[in-house]
Design a protein around this motif. Structure first.
Motif, PDB file in Angstrom:
ATOM      1  N   ILE A 161       0.848  -1.189   0.000  1.00 41.89           N
ATOM      2  CA  ILE A 161       0.000   0.000   0.000  1.00 41.89           C
ATOM      3  C   ILE A 161       0.885   1.241   0.000  1.00 41.89           C
ATOM      4  N   GLY A 162       0.698   2.100  -0.981  1.00 38.79           N
ATOM      5  CA  GLY A 162       1.402   3.373  -1.013  1.00 38.79           C
ATOM      6  C   GLY A 162       0.743   4.334  -0.034  1.00 38.79           C
ATOM      7  N   GLY A 163       1.528   4.879   0.880  1.00 33.98           N
ATOM      8  CA  GLY A 163       0.982   5.793   1.872  1.00 33.98           C
ATOM      9  C   GLY A 163       1.994   6.855   2.256  1.00 33.98           C
ATOM     10  N   LYS A 164       1.532   7.823   3.014  1.00 37.33           N
ATOM     11  CA  LYS A 164       2.416   8.835   3.590  1.00 37.33           C
ATOM     12  C   LYS A 164       3.010   8.271   4.871  1.00 37.33           C
ATOM     13  N   ASN A 165       4.203   8.712   5.222  1.00 43.36           N
ATOM     14  CA  ASN A 165       4.792   8.210   6.472  1.00 43.36           C
ATOM     15  C   ASN A 165       5.067   9.321   7.469  1.00 43.36           C
ATOM     16  N   ASP A 166       4.570  10.534   7.153  1.00 43.10           N
ATOM     17  CA  ASP A 166       4.911  11.683   8.003  1.00 43.10           C
ATOM     18  C   ASP A 166       3.697  12.544   8.314  1.00 43.10           C
ATOM     19  N   GLN A 167       2.505  11.917   8.357  1.00 40.82           N
ATOM     20  CA  GLN A 167       1.289  12.680   8.589  1.00 40.82           C
ATOM     21  C   GLN A 167       0.635  12.221   9.894  1.00 40.82           C
ATOM     22  N   PRO A 168       0.975  12.884  11.008  1.00 41.99           N
ATOM     23  CA  PRO A 168       0.451  12.462  12.310  1.00 41.99           C
ATOM     24  C   PRO A 168      -1.072  12.464  12.309  1.00 41.99           C
ATOM     25  N   GLY A 169      -1.625  11.438  12.936  1.00 42.46           N
ATOM     26  CA  GLY A 169      -3.074  11.280  12.952  1.00 42.46           C
ATOM     27  C   GLY A 169      -3.558  10.399  11.825  1.00 42.46           C
ATOM     28  N   PHE A 170      -2.968  10.551  10.642  1.00 39.24           N
ATOM     29  CA  PHE A 170      -3.363   9.728   9.500  1.00 39.24           C
ATOM     30  C   PHE A 170      -2.368   8.605   9.235  1.00 39.24           C
ATOM     31  N   ASN A 171      -1.091   8.887   9.209  1.00 45.07           N
ATOM     32  CA  ASN A 171      -0.097   7.823   9.077  1.00 45.07           C
ATOM     33  C   ASN A 171       1.271   8.386   9.427  1.00 45.07           C
ATOM     34  N   LEU A 172       1.820   7.917  10.514  1.00 47.26           N
ATOM     35  CA  LEU A 172       3.149   8.341  10.948  1.00 47.26           C
ATOM     36  C   LEU A 172       3.989   7.101  11.193  1.00 47.26           C
ATOM     37  N   HIS A 173       5.095   6.997  10.454  1.00 47.31           N
ATOM     38  CA  HIS A 173       5.983   5.848  10.594  1.00 47.31           C
ATOM     39  C   HIS A 173       7.010   6.144  11.674  1.00 47.31           C
ATOM     40  N   SER A 174       7.024   5.315  12.697  1.00 45.27           N
ATOM     41  CA  SER A 174       7.949   5.513  13.809  1.00 45.27           C
ATOM     42  C   SER A 174       8.250   4.168  14.441  1.00 45.27           C
ATOM     43  N   GLY A 175       9.512   3.918  14.699  1.00 45.86           N
ATOM     44  CA  GLY A 175       9.902   2.659  15.330  1.00 45.86           C
ATOM     45  C   GLY A 175       9.490   1.445  14.527  1.00 45.86           C
ATOM     46  N   HIS A 176       9.638   1.518  13.201  1.00 46.49           N
ATOM     47  CA  HIS A 176       9.304   0.424  12.276  1.00 46.49           C
ATOM     48  C   HIS A 176       7.808   0.099  12.262  1.00 46.49           C
ATOM     49  N   THR A 177       6.989   1.030  12.721  1.00 48.25           N
ATOM     50  CA  THR A 177       5.544   0.807  12.782  1.00 48.25           C
ATOM     51  C   THR A 177       4.807   1.993  12.169  1.00 48.25           C
ATOM     52  N   ASP A 178       3.737   1.704  11.424  1.00 48.44           N
ATOM     53  CA  ASP A 178       2.878   2.750  10.889  1.00 48.44           C
ATOM     54  C   ASP A 178       1.672   2.896  11.792  1.00 48.44           C
ATOM     55  N   ARG A 179       1.453   4.113  12.281  1.00 49.01           N
ATOM     56  CA  ARG A 179       0.351   4.378  13.191  1.00 49.01           C
ATOM     57  C   ARG A 179      -0.514   5.506  12.637  1.00 49.01           C
ATOM     58  N   GLY A 180      -1.831   5.386  12.845  1.00 51.18           N
ATOM     59  CA  GLY A 180      -2.728   6.443  12.434  1.00 51.18           C
ATOM     60  C   GLY A 180      -4.035   5.897  11.896  1.00 51.18           C
ATOM     61  N   PHE A 181      -4.893   6.807  11.493  1.00 51.50           N
ATOM     62  CA  PHE A 181      -6.209   6.432  11.009  1.00 51.50           C
ATOM     63  C   PHE A 181      -6.123   5.542   9.771  1.00 51.50           C
ATOM     64  N   GLU A 182      -5.223   5.852   8.845  1.00 49.33           N
ATOM     65  CA  GLU A 182      -5.150   5.059   7.614  1.00 49.33           C
ATOM     66  C   GLU A 182      -4.595   3.659   7.845  1.00 49.33           C
ATOM     67  N   PRO A 183      -3.568   3.449   8.669  1.00 50.37           N
ATOM     68  CA  PRO A 183      -3.208   2.077   9.010  1.00 50.37           C
ATOM     69  C   PRO A 183      -4.344   1.321   9.715  1.00 50.37           C
ATOM     70  N   ASP A 184      -5.119   2.023  10.551  1.00 51.71           N
ATOM     71  CA  ASP A 184      -6.273   1.365  11.173  1.00 51.71           C
ATOM     72  C   ASP A 184      -7.276   0.930  10.111  1.00 51.71           C
ATOM     73  N   LEU A 185      -7.535   1.803   9.156  1.00 54.22           N
ATOM     74  CA  LEU A 185      -8.447   1.474   8.055  1.00 54.22           C
ATOM     75  C   LEU A 185      -7.928   0.283   7.263  1.00 54.22           C
ATOM     76  N   ALA A 186      -6.636   0.308   6.907  1.00 54.37           N
ATOM     77  CA  ALA A 186      -6.061  -0.773   6.108  1.00 54.37           C
ATOM     78  C   ALA A 186      -6.100  -2.104   6.856  1.00 54.37           C
ATOM     79  N   THR A 187      -5.861  -2.057   8.168  1.00 53.65           N
ATOM     80  CA  THR A 187      -5.921  -3.279   8.973  1.00 53.65           C
ATOM     81  C   THR A 187      -7.332  -3.859   8.954  1.00 53.65           C
ATOM     82  N   TYR A 188      -8.335  -3.001   9.075  1.00 54.05           N
ATOM     83  CA  TYR A 188      -9.722  -3.461   9.024  1.00 54.05           C
ATOM     84  C   TYR A 188     -10.031  -4.077   7.664  1.00 54.05           C
ATOM     85  N   LEU A 189      -9.653  -3.396   6.589  1.00 54.79           N
ATOM     86  CA  LEU A 189      -9.910  -3.920   5.246  1.00 54.79           C
ATOM     87  C   LEU A 189      -9.215  -5.264   5.048  1.00 54.79           C
TER      88      LEU A 189
END
Length: 267
Positions: free
Chosen positions: A22-50
């Motif tokens: 999945i192509g995504g942003k890695n520097d958008q806090p709240g939506f997708n922030l890559h930190s510590g080898h993990t993607d966190r945010g609303f869009e990773p939550d959405l992708a996990t659900y899908l």
């Protein structure tokens, strides 16, 4: 560059199995922030659900705004979930499922800055936005000095350094930076009731012609909007929720009918 999927045959050969790039942003806090080898945010939550609903494992791949269509045309990613607004021009090149978020555009400024209180105040200001975004082509007042960067994190850094007067992009995205920077030496705020450009509707981008995948995503997204959308927004975008007490869903949540209207695979 990792290859998201290789099937070039009929649509029945789904790309949404196994590991899905999945192509995504890695520097958008709240939506997708890559930190510590993990993607966190609303869009990773959405992708996990899908992924759980359809049967795939998301694997994120960084993409900048200006390269999102090319990411799908090159098949470097099977999907793009990257605060990717559905527009007629983009829809000519790729397909969309969505929206999963609706937002107007707005201005992010330093918390102590009072130079923008109305639309007319934007004239004469230096405004940072990102190349390839819908905000970059919005009509701002004459006399405004646009400044484009490749990502919003750079815009925010220049704002905090005093190099630009404001960052202009989707209001929902701006609240992620408000939350991230609230305890920094230079806290930020979104200017109330000042907006230009179109209402933006975030969609899941996929290569054209994958109708089976499009239909699977559309059905899964309908369930997501009613089952987990609200709880994920509360968890990942608390500053947005706080800015619209009791009314934030009306401002940012798509109607289920919107998914039928704006998805490329229509009933």
């Amino acid at each position: 560059m990792a290859c998201g999927w290789t099937a070039d045959g009929a649509d029945e050969e789904s790309s949404l199995t196994g590991t899905v790039y999945i192509g995504g942003k890695n520097d958008q806090p709240g939506f997708n922030l890559h930190s510590g080898h993990t993607d966190r945010g609303f869009e990773p939550d959405l992708a996990t659900y899908l992924g759980k609903r359809i049967g795939f494992t998301p694997k994120w791949h960084d993409v900048v705004s200006a390269k999102r269509e090319q990411e799908l045309l090159d098949k470097a990613s099977a999907l793009v979930i990257a605060t990717y607004s559905i527009t007629p021009l983009r829809d000519e090149l790729v397909d969309f499922v969505g929206p999963y978020f609706v937002t107007k555009q707005g201005f992010l400024v330093r918390e102590d800055y009072e130079g923008i209180k109305s639309e007319k105040d934007v004239a004469g200001k230096v405004i940072c936005t990102v190349e390839g975004s819908t905000s970059a082509i919005a009509a701002l007042p004459d006399g405004t000095t646009p400044h484009e960067e490749s990502d919003y994190s750079t815009c925010v850094r220049k704002l905090q350094q005093g190099d630009v007067d404001a960052v202009f992009t989707d209001e929902a995205l701006l609240y992620g930076y408000v939350e991230q920077q609230k305890n920094s030496g230079t806290p930020l705020k979104v200017v109330a009731d000042v907006s230009f450009g179109n209402i933006n509707r975030y969609g899941i981008g996929l290569p054209e012609g994958r109708r089976g995948d499009c239909e699977k995503l559309r059905e899964a997204l309908r369930h997501y909007l009613s089952e987990e959308w609200a709880s994920d927004v509360k968890a990942q975008l608390p500053a947005l929720v706080a800015a619209y007490p009791g009314d934030w869903e009306n401002h940012f949540r798509p109607d289920e009918e919107d998914v039928d209207t704006y998805s490329s695979c229509k009933d």
